[in-house]
Design an enzyme around this catalytic site. Sequence first.
Site, PDB file in Angstrom:
ATOM      1  N   ASN A  85     -21.625   8.177  11.470  1.00 16.52           N
ATOM      2  CA  ASN A  85     -22.895   7.746  11.158  1.00 16.52           C
ATOM      3  C   ASN A  85     -22.730   6.011  10.860  1.00 16.52           C
ATOM      4  O   ASN A  85     -21.626   5.474  11.004  1.00 16.52           O
ATOM      5  CB  ASN A  85     -23.554   8.270   9.905  1.00 16.52           C
ATOM      6  CG  ASN A  85     -25.113   8.501   9.800  1.00 16.52           C
ATOM      7  OD1 ASN A  85     -25.793   7.408  10.237  1.00 16.52           O
ATOM      8  ND2 ASN A  85     -25.525   9.614   9.439  1.00 16.52           N
ATOM      9  N   HIS A 115      -0.670  -3.136   1.351  1.00 18.19           N
ATOM     10  CA  HIS A 115       0.017  -4.505   0.976  1.00 18.19           C
ATOM     11  C   HIS A 115       1.155  -3.962   0.233  1.00 18.19           C
ATOM     12  O   HIS A 115       0.999  -2.779  -0.608  1.00 18.19           O
ATOM     13  CB  HIS A 115      -0.917  -5.318   0.410  1.00 18.19           C
ATOM     14  CG  HIS A 115      -2.089  -5.730   1.071  1.00 18.19           C
ATOM     15  ND1 HIS A 115      -1.865  -6.955   2.081  1.00 18.19           N
ATOM     16  CD2 HIS A 115      -3.388  -5.194   1.185  1.00 18.19           C
ATOM     17  CE1 HIS A 115      -2.975  -6.770   2.712  1.00 18.19           C
ATOM     18  NE2 HIS A 115      -3.820  -5.998   2.109  1.00 18.19           N
ATOM     19  N   THR A 165      -5.735  10.168  -0.263  1.00 17.09           N
ATOM     20  CA  THR A 165      -4.394   9.687  -0.446  1.00 17.09           C
ATOM     21  C   THR A 165      -3.146  10.413   0.269  1.00 17.09           C
ATOM     22  O   THR A 165      -2.205   9.974   0.362  1.00 17.09           O
ATOM     23  CB  THR A 165      -4.008   9.094  -1.850  1.00 17.09           C
ATOM     24  OG1 THR A 165      -3.819  10.247  -2.504  1.00 17.09           O
ATOM     25  CG2 THR A 165      -5.046   8.303  -2.363  1.00 17.09           C
ATOM     26  N   LYS A 166      -3.386  11.677   0.129  1.00 17.04           N
ATOM     27  CA  LYS A 166      -2.186  12.598   0.636  1.00 17.04           C
ATOM     28  C   LYS A 166      -3.095  13.616   2.072  1.00 17.04           C
ATOM     29  O   LYS A 166      -4.169  13.710   1.989  1.00 17.04           O
ATOM     30  CB  LYS A 166      -1.879  13.593  -0.471  1.00 17.04           C
ATOM     31  CG  LYS A 166      -1.216  12.827  -1.605  1.00 17.04           C
ATOM     32  CD  LYS A 166      -0.729  13.719  -2.417  1.00 17.04           C
ATOM     33  CE  LYS A 166      -0.186  12.890  -3.773  1.00 17.04           C
ATOM     34  NZ  LYS A 166       0.270  13.497  -4.641  1.00 17.04           N
ATOM     35  N   LYS A 183     -11.466  24.172  -2.245  1.00 14.07           N
ATOM     36  CA  LYS A 183     -11.294  25.602  -1.712  1.00 14.07           C
ATOM     37  C   LYS A 183     -10.738  25.486  -0.352  1.00 14.07           C
ATOM     38  O   LYS A 183     -10.682  24.569   0.176  1.00 14.07           O
ATOM     39  CB  LYS A 183     -12.819  26.191  -1.894  1.00 14.07           C
ATOM     40  CG  LYS A 183     -13.835  25.493  -0.939  1.00 14.07           C
ATOM     41  CD  LYS A 183     -15.227  25.942  -1.263  1.00 14.07           C
ATOM     42  CE  LYS A 183     -16.141  26.325  -0.084  1.00 14.07           C
ATOM     43  NZ  LYS A 183     -17.122  26.767  -0.556  1.00 14.07           N
TER      44      LYS A 183
END
Length: 185
Positions: A85, A115, A165-166, A183
Amino acid sequence: MTTPSEKEKMLSGSEYFPSCKMLQQERATAKRLCQQFNRHDVDDRKGSRKILASLVGTYAGAWIEPDFYCDYGYNIHLGKNFYANHGLVILDTATVTFGDDVMLGPGVLISTASHPLDPVKRRKGVETALPITIGNNVWIGMGAKILDGVIIGDNAVVAAGAVVTKNVEVNTVVAGVPAKRIKSL
């Protein structure tokens, strides 16, 4: 033995200087193509698809709603039936690979760039980049952010506004900042 170019360092995940002339020129080329795509006649989807195909590394009939922005384009690989989108931003200093049947809500940000934490290196302008892989049948909700080095498994759902982030396991819904499993599907 030759010294690797800044582009070779970038693509290998090593520290590199994005300010080198070659990378600046490649970013400018991508920005021109993004500008053409974003300003293209909305009634000429064929022409828009042609611009997208010339911008990205792999194009399998995907569609992105304007406005769309990226750094290089050639590091982006779109699977079949990819849809994004409005307001997609992909900082593709490393490879970003999308599987088939992936849907992105508006305002999604995907960034392979990072960075250094060391302020001395940061002041010098050093960057690093790690690839991002998004599996098949993934839905990424509005305003989600996917950070460098992440792998999102098949059939996963990333909730609106999540910051990933993981890695995300297959058949999993994640939400929050930072994103956590809420879930299984």
